[in-house]
Design a protein around this motif. Structure first.
Motif, PDB file in Angstrom:
ATOM      1  N   VAL A 113     -14.925  -1.536   3.399  1.00  0.00           N
ATOM      2  CA  VAL A 113     -15.496  -2.041   2.181  1.00  0.00           C
ATOM      3  C   VAL A 113     -14.124  -2.359   1.302  1.00  0.00           C
ATOM      4  CG1 VAL A 113     -17.738  -1.236   1.978  1.00  0.00           C
ATOM      5  CG2 VAL A 113     -15.397   0.076   1.125  1.00  0.00           C
ATOM      6  N   TRP A 114     -14.272  -3.419   0.643  1.00  0.00           N
ATOM      7  CA  TRP A 114     -12.931  -3.911  -0.406  1.00  0.00           C
ATOM      8  C   TRP A 114     -11.561  -3.660   0.302  1.00  0.00           C
ATOM      9  CZ3 TRP A 114     -15.792   0.662  -3.215  1.00  0.00           C
ATOM     10  CH2 TRP A 114     -16.915   0.173  -3.636  1.00  0.00           C
ATOM     11  N   LEU A 115     -11.660  -4.327   1.446  1.00  0.00           N
ATOM     12  CA  LEU A 115     -10.571  -3.975   2.443  1.00  0.00           C
ATOM     13  C   LEU A 115      -9.124  -4.329   2.069  1.00  0.00           C
ATOM     14  CD1 LEU A 115      -9.974  -2.590   5.327  1.00  0.00           C
ATOM     15  CD2 LEU A 115     -10.392  -4.684   6.259  1.00  0.00           C
ATOM     16  N   ARG A 116      -8.895  -5.375   1.271  1.00  0.00           N
ATOM     17  CA  ARG A 116      -7.628  -5.735   0.845  1.00  0.00           C
ATOM     18  C   ARG A 116      -7.116  -4.830  -0.200  1.00  0.00           C
ATOM     19  NH1 ARG A 116      -5.251 -11.410  -2.081  1.00  0.00           N
ATOM     20  NH2 ARG A 116      -3.252 -10.369  -1.766  1.00  0.00           N
ATOM     21  N   TRP A 117      -7.980  -4.461  -1.218  1.00  0.00           N
ATOM     22  CA  TRP A 117      -7.710  -3.535  -2.277  1.00  0.00           C
ATOM     23  C   TRP A 117      -7.220  -1.933  -1.799  1.00  0.00           C
ATOM     24  CZ3 TRP A 117      -5.366  -5.900  -6.067  1.00  0.00           C
ATOM     25  CH2 TRP A 117      -5.714  -7.137  -6.200  1.00  0.00           C
ATOM     26  N   VAL A 118      -8.229  -1.645  -0.854  1.00  0.00           N
ATOM     27  CA  VAL A 118      -8.224  -0.345  -0.122  1.00  0.00           C
ATOM     28  C   VAL A 118      -7.016  -0.333   0.793  1.00  0.00           C
ATOM     29  CG1 VAL A 118      -9.211   1.183   1.354  1.00  0.00           C
ATOM     30  CG2 VAL A 118     -10.651   0.183  -0.145  1.00  0.00           C
ATOM     31  N   ALA A 119      -6.580  -1.159   1.455  1.00  0.00           N
ATOM     32  CA  ALA A 119      -5.419  -1.165   2.082  1.00  0.00           C
ATOM     33  C   ALA A 119      -4.096  -1.053   1.344  1.00  0.00           C
ATOM     34  CB  ALA A 119      -5.344  -2.480   3.055  1.00  0.00           C
ATOM     35  N   LEU A 120      -4.221  -1.820   0.252  1.00  0.00           N
ATOM     36  CA  LEU A 120      -3.177  -2.013  -0.865  1.00  0.00           C
ATOM     37  C   LEU A 120      -2.914  -0.355  -1.352  1.00  0.00           C
ATOM     38  CD1 LEU A 120      -3.314  -5.371  -2.328  1.00  0.00           C
ATOM     39  CD2 LEU A 120      -1.590  -4.599  -0.694  1.00  0.00           C
ATOM     40  N   GLY A 121      -4.106   0.005  -1.716  1.00  0.00           N
ATOM     41  CA  GLY A 121      -4.211   1.509  -2.352  1.00  0.00           C
ATOM     42  C   GLY A 121      -3.727   2.300  -1.498  1.00  0.00           C
ATOM     43  N   SER A 122      -4.045   2.363  -0.153  1.00  0.00           N
ATOM     44  CA  SER A 122      -3.447   2.995   0.910  1.00  0.00           C
ATOM     45  C   SER A 122      -2.057   2.808   0.978  1.00  0.00           C
ATOM     46  CB  SER A 122      -4.144   2.840   2.269  1.00  0.00           C
ATOM     47  OG  SER A 122      -5.515   2.964   2.287  1.00  0.00           O
ATOM     48  N   ALA A 123      -1.507   1.703   1.095  1.00  0.00           N
ATOM     49  CA  ALA A 123       0.047   1.431   1.219  1.00  0.00           C
ATOM     50  C   ALA A 123       0.766   2.230  -0.148  1.00  0.00           C
ATOM     51  CB  ALA A 123       0.227   0.037   1.035  1.00  0.00           C
ATOM     52  N   LEU A 124      -0.027   1.852  -1.054  1.00  0.00           N
ATOM     53  CA  LEU A 124       0.818   2.564  -2.522  1.00  0.00           C
ATOM     54  C   LEU A 124       0.866   4.167  -2.393  1.00  0.00           C
ATOM     55  CD1 LEU A 124       2.050   2.489  -5.265  1.00  0.00           C
ATOM     56  CD2 LEU A 124      -0.275   2.437  -6.090  1.00  0.00           C
ATOM     57  N   LEU A 125      -0.214   4.691  -1.978  1.00  0.00           N
ATOM     58  CA  LEU A 125      -0.331   6.390  -1.563  1.00  0.00           C
ATOM     59  C   LEU A 125       0.659   6.710  -0.928  1.00  0.00           C
ATOM     60  CD1 LEU A 125      -1.840   8.855  -2.469  1.00  0.00           C
ATOM     61  CD2 LEU A 125      -3.381   8.430  -0.668  1.00  0.00           C
ATOM     62  N   LEU A 126       0.622   6.045   0.215  1.00  0.00           N
ATOM     63  CA  LEU A 126       1.670   6.551   1.327  1.00  0.00           C
ATOM     64  C   LEU A 126       2.919   6.360   0.915  1.00  0.00           C
ATOM     65  CD1 LEU A 126      -0.392   5.265   4.275  1.00  0.00           C
ATOM     66  CD2 LEU A 126       0.178   7.589   4.158  1.00  0.00           C
ATOM     67  N   PHE A 127       3.305   5.160   0.248  1.00  0.00           N
ATOM     68  CA  PHE A 127       4.865   5.015  -0.327  1.00  0.00           C
ATOM     69  C   PHE A 127       5.341   5.989  -1.272  1.00  0.00           C
ATOM     70  CE2 PHE A 127       7.489   3.207  -3.564  1.00  0.00           C
ATOM     71  CZ  PHE A 127       8.620   2.723  -2.744  1.00  0.00           C
ATOM     72  N   LEU A 128       4.179   6.558  -2.245  1.00  0.00           N
ATOM     73  CA  LEU A 128       4.480   7.497  -2.998  1.00  0.00           C
ATOM     74  C   LEU A 128       4.573   8.848  -2.553  1.00  0.00           C
ATOM     75  CD1 LEU A 128       1.886   6.772  -5.995  1.00  0.00           C
ATOM     76  CD2 LEU A 128       4.321   6.185  -5.931  1.00  0.00           C
TER      77      LEU A 128
ATOM     78  N   VAL B  88       5.765   7.894   7.535  1.00  0.00           N
ATOM     79  CA  VAL B  88       4.772   7.768   6.406  1.00  0.00           C
ATOM     80  C   VAL B  88       5.356   6.186   5.851  1.00  0.00           C
ATOM     81  CG1 VAL B  88       4.601   8.420   3.984  1.00  0.00           C
ATOM     82  CG2 VAL B  88       5.233  10.280   5.866  1.00  0.00           C
ATOM     83  N   PHE B  89       6.477   5.856   5.868  1.00  0.00           N
ATOM     84  CA  PHE B  89       6.605   4.268   5.452  1.00  0.00           C
ATOM     85  C   PHE B  89       6.138   3.472   6.405  1.00  0.00           C
ATOM     86  CE2 PHE B  89      10.376   6.683   3.100  1.00  0.00           C
ATOM     87  CZ  PHE B  89       9.720   6.583   1.738  1.00  0.00           C
ATOM     88  N   SER B  90       5.958   3.655   7.748  1.00  0.00           N
ATOM     89  CA  SER B  90       5.548   2.940   8.703  1.00  0.00           C
ATOM     90  C   SER B  90       4.134   2.860   8.473  1.00  0.00           C
ATOM     91  CB  SER B  90       5.890   3.271  10.099  1.00  0.00           C
ATOM     92  OG  SER B  90       7.189   3.580  10.377  1.00  0.00           O
ATOM     93  N   ALA B  91       3.560   3.917   8.136  1.00  0.00           N
ATOM     94  CA  ALA B  91       2.142   3.644   7.781  1.00  0.00           C
ATOM     95  C   ALA B  91       1.755   2.857   6.627  1.00  0.00           C
ATOM     96  CB  ALA B  91       1.360   5.052   7.844  1.00  0.00           C
ATOM     97  N   SER B  92       2.798   3.164   5.623  1.00  0.00           N
ATOM     98  CA  SER B  92       2.714   2.377   4.408  1.00  0.00           C
ATOM     99  C   SER B  92       2.536   0.926   4.732  1.00  0.00           C
ATOM    100  CB  SER B  92       3.451   2.762   3.281  1.00  0.00           C
ATOM    101  OG  SER B  92       3.667   1.834   2.362  1.00  0.00           O
ATOM    102  N   ALA B  93       3.665   0.382   5.499  1.00  0.00           N
ATOM    103  CA  ALA B  93       3.902  -0.960   5.858  1.00  0.00           C
ATOM    104  C   ALA B  93       2.682  -1.339   6.683  1.00  0.00           C
ATOM    105  CB  ALA B  93       5.364  -0.879   6.569  1.00  0.00           C
ATOM    106  N   ALA B  94       2.161  -0.641   7.468  1.00  0.00           N
ATOM    107  CA  ALA B  94       0.967  -0.996   8.032  1.00  0.00           C
ATOM    108  C   ALA B  94      -0.231  -1.495   7.347  1.00  0.00           C
ATOM    109  CB  ALA B  94       0.549  -0.116   9.220  1.00  0.00           C
ATOM    110  N   ALA B  95      -0.358  -0.713   6.259  1.00  0.00           N
ATOM    111  CA  ALA B  95      -1.293  -0.651   5.247  1.00  0.00           C
ATOM    112  C   ALA B  95      -1.198  -1.877   4.705  1.00  0.00           C
ATOM    113  CB  ALA B  95      -1.556   0.379   4.368  1.00  0.00           C
TER     114      ALA B  95
END
Length: 148
Positions: A85-100, A119-126
């Motif tokens: 659900v809301w995949l683009r926004w959820v993925a961007l939120g995941s990237a931000l959380l992982l980056f933080l 952690v940064f690799s997972a953020s980039a994947a998100a």
């Protein structure tokens, strides 16, 4: 885009969604002892202590809030990624959380720690997932029109 390329892209997006979502949910399972007491955090108290270590630059009174906020964010993002659900926004939120999280690790433990734990690799994947997923929805509509 050919039908084969379209199907491959759909499988790649599904794989990324499940891998990222499962990682978030596995971390939650660990902090509540569902993987056993002898692995990882084992319980929430140990997770709060780890949160304090990762956020060593934050005032002590913020640590319980950060531990619970991370837990809620990971739960919501993990479920949303897996369900799609809301995949683009959820993925961007995941990237931000992982980056933080990776940035906090780098500040507290040095750059090697978030690099070793990818952690940064997972953020980039998100981030890639967010852009592939948004492309996929428009590609899907175009593919449906072209095959009709």
């Amino acid at each position: 885009m050919s039908a084969h390329e379209f199907n491959v892209k759909r499988w790649v997006i599904l794989y990324a969604r499940i891998a990222l979502g499962a990682a978030f949910l596995s971390g939650i399972a660990d902090r509540f002892g569902l993987w056993g007491k002898a692995t990882g955090y084992g319980d929430f108290a140990h997770f709060v202590r780890y949160t304090a270590q990762v956020n060593s630059f934050m005032p002590a009174f913020t640590i319980p809030f950060l531990a619970w906020a991370a837990t809620v964010a990971e739960l919501v993002l993990g479920i949303a990624l897996i369900s799609g659900v809301w995949l683009r926004w959820v993925a961007l939120g995941s990237a931000l959380l992982l980056f933080l999280f990776g940035t906090a690790m780098a500040i507290s433990f040095g750059l090697k720690s978030p690099l070793d734990y990818s952690v940064f690799s997972a953020s980039a994947a998100a981030v890639l997932l967010a852009f592939c997923a948004s492309d996929s929805s428009s590609t899907s509509a175009r593919h449906s029109r072209e095959t009709s």
